[in-house]
Design an enzyme around this catalytic site. Structure first.
Site, PDB file in Angstrom:
ATOM      1  N   GLY A   1       0.782  -1.374  -0.108  1.00 26.39           N
ATOM      2  CA  GLY A   1      -0.158   0.134  -0.553  1.00 26.39           C
ATOM      3  C   GLY A   1       0.295   1.741  -0.154  1.00 26.39           C
ATOM      4  O   GLY A   1       0.379   2.839  -0.361  1.00 26.39           O
ATOM      5  N   ASP A   2       2.106   1.737   0.490  1.00 23.55           N
ATOM      6  CA  ASP A   2       3.369   2.178   0.279  1.00 23.55           C
ATOM      7  C   ASP A   2       4.182   2.296   0.348  1.00 23.55           C
ATOM      8  O   ASP A   2       5.094   2.135   0.549  1.00 23.55           O
ATOM      9  CB  ASP A   2       2.533   2.910   1.969  1.00 23.55           C
ATOM     10  CG  ASP A   2       2.948   5.087   1.310  1.00 23.55           C
ATOM     11  OD1 ASP A   2       3.212   4.735   0.791  1.00 23.55           O
ATOM     12  OD2 ASP A   2       3.863   5.060   2.659  1.00 23.55           O
ATOM     13  N   LEU A   3       4.579   1.032  -0.598  1.00 19.61           N
ATOM     14  CA  LEU A   3       6.337   0.875  -0.898  1.00 19.61           C
ATOM     15  C   LEU A   3       6.645   1.491  -1.773  1.00 19.61           C
ATOM     16  O   LEU A   3       6.614   1.514  -3.165  1.00 19.61           O
ATOM     17  CB  LEU A   3       5.918  -0.702  -1.882  1.00 19.61           C
ATOM     18  CG  LEU A   3       7.019  -1.357  -1.889  1.00 19.61           C
ATOM     19  CD1 LEU A   3       8.009  -1.899  -0.247  1.00 19.61           C
ATOM     20  CD2 LEU A   3       6.874  -3.044  -2.795  1.00 19.61           C
TER      21      LEU A   3
END
Length: 305
Positions: A193-195
């Protein structure tokens, strides 16, 4: 121990509840010091969570992370458990109700961007992503991409007269394209989700490791986009960099290039919409990337004719 700037951030976001949480967090820190014999260093400079290095009684280096008790912080608890393995930072101890997590301290903790070589960064990203992505359980608590896309609808509701900072044409196209992508999605995975660069760190003991998962259900292509929103302004040709990154992601991870760049446009616009909700001018970053993604879409369409 909690810095004034962080307290001000919590108060700005949550009002009196934010102030009350800061007071509670201070008490929790004192309790952990006393009951678990923890010692703390200087807090890291972060915006949305309080994070501080700690040392356990046996001398183990760790990190204490605390966040305002909302759905996003709750999701991180679940995501850390779901992603447990070689590619994700390890949880030493936690208390979801009290709102804290003790994690292994990744040292020296160099971020992925420190490598400078773009292809090396992309290959490491791909290796981490492949280890993390997996089919979600039927009882998972995580939001999906469709739920995230509601940020565009909220933007339209706030700027009904069209006086928002983003071009109306861009908003309409993102909304329409999101609908088509979500309506045709097939394989859905649990995504980080926030890589991005700062959420992949190097440690001497564990190698390259992901941190700060949000937990999101969607197609794998979607989890590549956040990376492309970062570290592009210092490149001599940002468009060529974006083209290189997306082509590499498609090749390294066997992803659909068309869906990748389509999600890229949509999420860049969504990211810009989120920035307007926070009152930040970071919407300019999302809008600039969205324009480049739109150029990629047009170029890809012309090439397929």
């Amino acid at each position: 121990m909690i810095p004034e700037y962080f307290q001000a951030k919590m108060e700005a976001m949550y009002g009196d509840k934010g102030s009350a949480w800061v007071e509670q967090a201070e008490q929790t820190i004192l309790s952990l010091q006393e009951k678990r014999s923890l010692s703390f260093g200087e807090p890291f400079s972060l915006s949305y969570n309080f994070v501080v290095p700690a040392v356990l009684p046996d001398g183990t280096s760790a990190v204490l992370k605390m966040g305002y008790p909302n759905k996003e912080f709750s999701n991180e608890f679940h995501a850390l458990r779901e992603f447990a393995g070689d590619a994700m930072v390890k949880v030493i101890d936690s208390d979801q109700e009290a709102g804290w997590i003790i994690l292994t301290h990744l040292q020296p903790g160099r971020a992925l961007h420190s490598l400078r070589d773009e292809m090396k960064q992309l290959k490491i990203f791909a290796a981490i992503a492949e280890k993390l992505w997996h089919k979600p359980s039927t009882t998972h608590p995580f939001p999906d991409v469709e739920a995230w896309s509601e940020g565009i609808r909220r933007y339209k509701s706030r700027f009904k007269d069209g006086n928002g900072p983003l071009p109306e044409k861009m908003i309409s196209k993102a909304e329409s394209l999101f609908s088509r992508l979500l309506g045709s999605s097939e394989e859905r995975y649990l995504l980080h989700g926030d890589l991005h660069h700062e959420n992949i760190l190097y440690s001497e003991s564990a190698g390259w490791t992901a941190i700060d998962p949000k937990g999101l259900i969607g197609e794998r292509e979607y989890d590549c986009i956040q990376y492309t929103l970062n570290h592009w302004k210092d490149h001599e040709d940002p468009y060529e960099l974006l083209k290189f990154r997306t082509a590499a992601f498609s090749s390294l991870l066997s992803l659909s290039y068309e869906r990748l760049i389509s999600y890229g446009f949509c999420h860049s616009v969504l990211s810009a919409c989120w920035c307007t909700e926070d009152g930040s001018d970071c919407w300019k970053n999302g809008a600039a990337i969205a324009e480049m993604y739109e150029r990629l879409l047009n170029e890809n369409k012309a090439g397929s004719l």
